[in-house]
Write an enzyme that holds these catalytic residues in place. Structure first.
Site, mmCIF file in Angstrom:
data_model
loop_
_atom_site.group_PDB
_atom_site.id
_atom_site.type_symbol
_atom_site.label_atom_id
_atom_site.label_comp_id
_atom_site.label_asym_id
_atom_site.label_seq_id
_atom_site.Cartn_x
_atom_site.Cartn_y
_atom_site.Cartn_z
ATOM 1 N N ASP A 31 -52.264 41.812 9.042
ATOM 2 C CA ASP A 31 -53.410 41.940 10.122
ATOM 3 C C ASP A 31 -52.445 42.792 11.289
ATOM 4 O OD1 ASP A 31 -54.883 41.382 12.607
ATOM 5 O OD2 ASP A 31 -56.011 39.962 11.015
ATOM 6 N N SER A 34 -55.163 43.414 16.640
ATOM 7 C CA SER A 34 -55.873 44.276 17.402
ATOM 8 C C SER A 34 -57.163 43.604 17.654
ATOM 9 C CB SER A 34 -56.220 45.720 16.621
ATOM 10 O OG SER A 34 -57.112 45.445 15.632
ATOM 11 N N ASP A 58 -50.471 48.132 11.141
ATOM 12 C CA ASP A 58 -52.259 48.849 10.990
ATOM 13 C C ASP A 58 -52.075 49.383 9.543
ATOM 14 O OD1 ASP A 58 -54.104 50.579 10.659
ATOM 15 O OD2 ASP A 58 -53.841 51.381 12.974
ATOM 16 N N LEU A 59 -53.162 48.874 8.711
ATOM 17 C CA LEU A 59 -53.193 49.462 7.236
ATOM 18 C C LEU A 59 -53.536 50.952 7.188
ATOM 19 C CD1 LEU A 59 -55.437 46.588 5.753
ATOM 20 C CD2 LEU A 59 -53.009 47.183 4.993
ATOM 21 N N PHE A 80 -60.724 42.438 4.567
ATOM 22 C CA PHE A 80 -61.546 42.210 5.550
ATOM 23 C C PHE A 80 -61.304 42.938 6.798
ATOM 24 C CE2 PHE A 80 -61.009 37.858 3.921
ATOM 25 C CZ PHE A 80 -62.378 37.454 3.732
ATOM 26 N N SER A 124 -71.352 44.306 4.190
ATOM 27 C CA SER A 124 -72.604 43.980 4.932
ATOM 28 C C SER A 124 -73.862 44.126 4.509
ATOM 29 C CB SER A 124 -72.156 44.131 6.515
ATOM 30 O OG SER A 124 -73.403 44.019 7.481
ATOM 31 N N THR A 126 -75.859 45.058 6.298
ATOM 32 C CA THR A 126 -76.048 46.205 7.290
ATOM 33 C C THR A 126 -76.275 47.549 6.481
ATOM 34 O OG1 THR A 126 -75.568 47.528 9.144
ATOM 35 C CG2 THR A 126 -73.874 47.126 7.512
ATOM 36 N N TYR A 147 -70.625 52.363 12.471
ATOM 37 C CA TYR A 147 -70.162 50.865 11.849
ATOM 38 C C TYR A 147 -70.994 50.759 10.508
ATOM 39 C CZ TYR A 147 -70.429 46.036 10.288
ATOM 40 O OH TYR A 147 -70.292 45.021 9.707
ATOM 41 N N LYS A 151 -69.429 50.987 6.103
ATOM 42 C CA LYS A 151 -69.614 50.111 5.258
ATOM 43 C C LYS A 151 -70.467 50.836 3.796
ATOM 44 C CE LYS A 151 -68.032 46.600 6.893
ATOM 45 N NZ LYS A 151 -66.473 45.972 6.708
ATOM 46 N N TYR A 175 -72.420 40.595 3.104
ATOM 47 C CA TYR A 175 -72.729 39.298 3.978
ATOM 48 C C TYR A 175 -74.049 39.227 4.835
ATOM 49 C CZ TYR A 175 -67.413 39.354 3.831
ATOM 50 O OH TYR A 175 -66.220 39.613 3.596
ATOM 51 N N ASP A 294 -82.552 46.846 16.508
ATOM 52 C CA ASP A 294 -82.710 45.626 15.773
ATOM 53 C C ASP A 294 -83.856 45.683 14.872
ATOM 54 O OD1 ASP A 294 -80.507 44.123 16.903
ATOM 55 O OD2 ASP A 294 -81.557 43.102 18.389
HETATM 56 C C1 UD1 Z 1 -75.329 42.412 13.857
HETATM 57 C C2 UD1 Z 1 -74.936 43.787 13.456
HETATM 58 C C3 UD1 Z 1 -74.876 43.917 12.097
HETATM 59 C C4 UD1 Z 1 -73.501 43.184 11.789
HETATM 60 C C5 UD1 Z 1 -73.742 41.736 12.296
HETATM 61 C C6 UD1 Z 1 -72.558 40.756 11.875
HETATM 62 C C7 UD1 Z 1 -76.204 44.985 15.352
HETATM 63 C C8 UD1 Z 1 -77.524 45.836 15.821
HETATM 64 N N1 UD1 Z 1 -76.267 44.482 14.069
HETATM 65 O O1 UD1 Z 1 -76.357 42.066 13.286
HETATM 66 O O2 UD1 Z 1 -74.561 45.234 11.731
HETATM 67 O O3 UD1 Z 1 -73.318 43.384 10.254
HETATM 68 O O4 UD1 Z 1 -74.048 41.639 13.475
HETATM 69 O O5 UD1 Z 1 -72.788 39.794 12.059
HETATM 70 O O6 UD1 Z 1 -75.505 44.545 16.190
HETATM 71 N N2 UD1 Z 1 -79.818 38.407 19.913
HETATM 72 C C9 UD1 Z 1 -80.154 37.859 21.001
HETATM 73 N N3 UD1 Z 1 -79.542 37.728 22.199
HETATM 74 C C10 UD1 Z 1 -78.072 37.979 22.084
HETATM 75 C C11 UD1 Z 1 -77.398 38.241 20.767
HETATM 76 C C12 UD1 Z 1 -78.414 38.528 19.721
HETATM 77 O O7 UD1 Z 1 -81.487 37.575 21.243
HETATM 78 O O8 UD1 Z 1 -77.315 37.929 22.955
HETATM 79 C C13 UD1 Z 1 -80.651 38.311 18.653
HETATM 80 C C14 UD1 Z 1 -80.767 39.682 18.021
HETATM 81 O O9 UD1 Z 1 -81.615 40.462 18.686
HETATM 82 C C15 UD1 Z 1 -81.097 39.503 16.664
HETATM 83 C C16 UD1 Z 1 -80.238 37.828 16.447
HETATM 84 O O10 UD1 Z 1 -80.186 37.314 17.851
HETATM 85 O O11 UD1 Z 1 -82.426 39.188 16.569
HETATM 86 C C17 UD1 Z 1 -79.046 38.054 15.781
HETATM 87 O O12 UD1 Z 1 -78.369 38.956 16.233
HETATM 88 P P1 UD1 Z 1 -76.741 39.170 16.082
HETATM 89 O O13 UD1 Z 1 -76.131 38.047 15.902
HETATM 90 O O14 UD1 Z 1 -76.204 40.330 17.115
HETATM 91 O O15 UD1 Z 1 -76.746 39.805 14.499
HETATM 92 P P2 UD1 Z 1 -77.379 41.036 13.719
HETATM 93 O O16 UD1 Z 1 -78.102 41.704 14.822
HETATM 94 O O17 UD1 Z 1 -78.382 40.537 12.706
#
Ligand code: UD1
Length: 337
Positions: A31, A34, A58-59, A80, A124, A126, A147, A151, A175, A294
């Protein structure tokens, strides 16, 4: 097995170190710290009762990565390490491509040179882009930000590596939304800046580090209008890595893709209210506009992992909140320096 855990000081990596030791494996951590504090290692040693060998570099440094495999005996790698902030990746795309792809190149080259054939890769949901509801592993992959593309690209690179060398055994673990903390409250998620993700943000509101939660939109096509996600307890996720690693030792498939999620969706307001129950008081929040990029709904179809790995999530949203709160209240400022 003696497992090299890259990013083993990070949030998911540290919980996986504990799960691997409990399953009887030996660990080597690499690790660059960072985005993790060195003090996590002492916590891991206390939890596991083991000395954890750590290499801090750093890998993307090809020579150092190759040298690590010269001096350590390694049977398998769980990778990871990587940058993971969506917004930052839009601002600094070259940093994301260079770091995330470069570390994978150096690791896989060193593995091949030393005949290490088992790799578990931290991917992910994602990679399902905007098509994340009920996702099965055969859906086409694409991304909506740099990002996410790192992936998608790393998955493709690893598939190509396995075509060229079918003796490789690779797991691509997608995940959903990891949350929670080890039940001891001694390790957990420790964002270095303002949290991007929902659960650590709520936890910091609860402990008084942030004034209120902003709920990003309540006009989605979901039961209460707020975003729905598949939250997975990080201890369940760590167990999924152990199951995947052990499966790689037994399978004849070079590449294996598994969703790690519960299959259940929870809305922003449901998670907030579950956390309020864990804390025992209401938490300030306001509804604001949607966050760019989102999706309304994301949840896994985890049946492939359930069947092939004999693994499924065990922990409820209530446990996710109780464990997060134990970690956050015992460590209001995160890990010490
Ligand atoms: C985010 C990433 C995703 C990543 C994942 C890791 C984005 C757009 N996507 O996913 O690529 O793999 O994290 O866990 O960032 N929310 C709020 N208020 C906040 C924060 C979040 O309302 O302050 C809402 C978001 O709109 C969403 C939900 O909570 O509906 C989850 O958000 P978040 O925890 O950031 O995860 P993801 O968007 O699913």
């Amino acid at each position: 097995m003696r497992v090299l855990v890259s990013g083993g000081a990070g949030y998911i990596g540290s919980h996986t170190v504990v799960a691997l030791v409990e399953a009887g494996h030996d660990i080597v951590v690499v690790d660059d710290f960072s985005n993790a504090k060195p003090t996590v290692i002492g916590r891991l040693e206390a939890l596991t009762g083991r000395h954890i060998p750590v290499h801090a570099f750093d890998l993307t440094d090809v020579d150092k990565t190759a040298h690590l495999f010269d001096i350590e005996e390694i049977d398998a790698v769980i990778h990871f390490a990587g940058y993971k902030a969506v917004g930052e990746s839009v601002q600094k795309p070259l940093d994301y491509y260079e770091n995330n792809l470069g570390s994978t190149f150096a690791l896989v080259r060193a593995m091949q040179k030393h005949g290490v054939d088992k790799l578990v890769f931290s991917s992910s949901a994602t990679v399902y882009g905007t098509d994340q509801a009920g996702a099965t592993e055969d859906r086409p992959t694409f991304a909506t930000n740099p990002y996410g593309w790192t992936k998608v690209m790393q998955e493709q690179i690893l598939r190509d590596v396995a075509v060229a060398d079918p003796s490789m055994r690779i797991a691509l673990l997608r995940y959903f939304n990891p949350v929670g903390a080890h039940v001891s409250g001694t390790i957990g998620e420790d964002p270095s800046d303002i949290p991007n993700n929902l659960m650590p943000y709520i936890a910091q509101v609860a402990v008084g580090r942030r004034e209120k939660l902003q709920v990003f939109g309540d006009d989605y096509d979901t039961p209460d209008g707020t975003g729905v996600r598949d939250y997975i307890h990080v201890v369940d996720l760590a167990a999924g890595h152990v199951a995947a690693l052990e499966k790689l030792a037994a399978t004849s498939e070079p590449v294996n893709t598994w969703n790690l999620g519960s299959g259940r969706g929870t809305s922003v307001l449901e998670l907030l209210h579950a956390f309020e129950k864990a804390v025992g008081r209401e938490l300030p929040h306001e509804i604001v506009g949607r966050r760019a990029g989102d999706v309304a709904t994301s949840y896994a179809d985890p049946s492939k992992a359930n069947e092939e790995l004999g693994w499924r999530t065990q922990k409820s949203v209530e446990e996710m909140c109780a464990d997060t709160w134990r970690w956050q209240s015992q460590n209001p400022e995160g890990y010490p320096d």
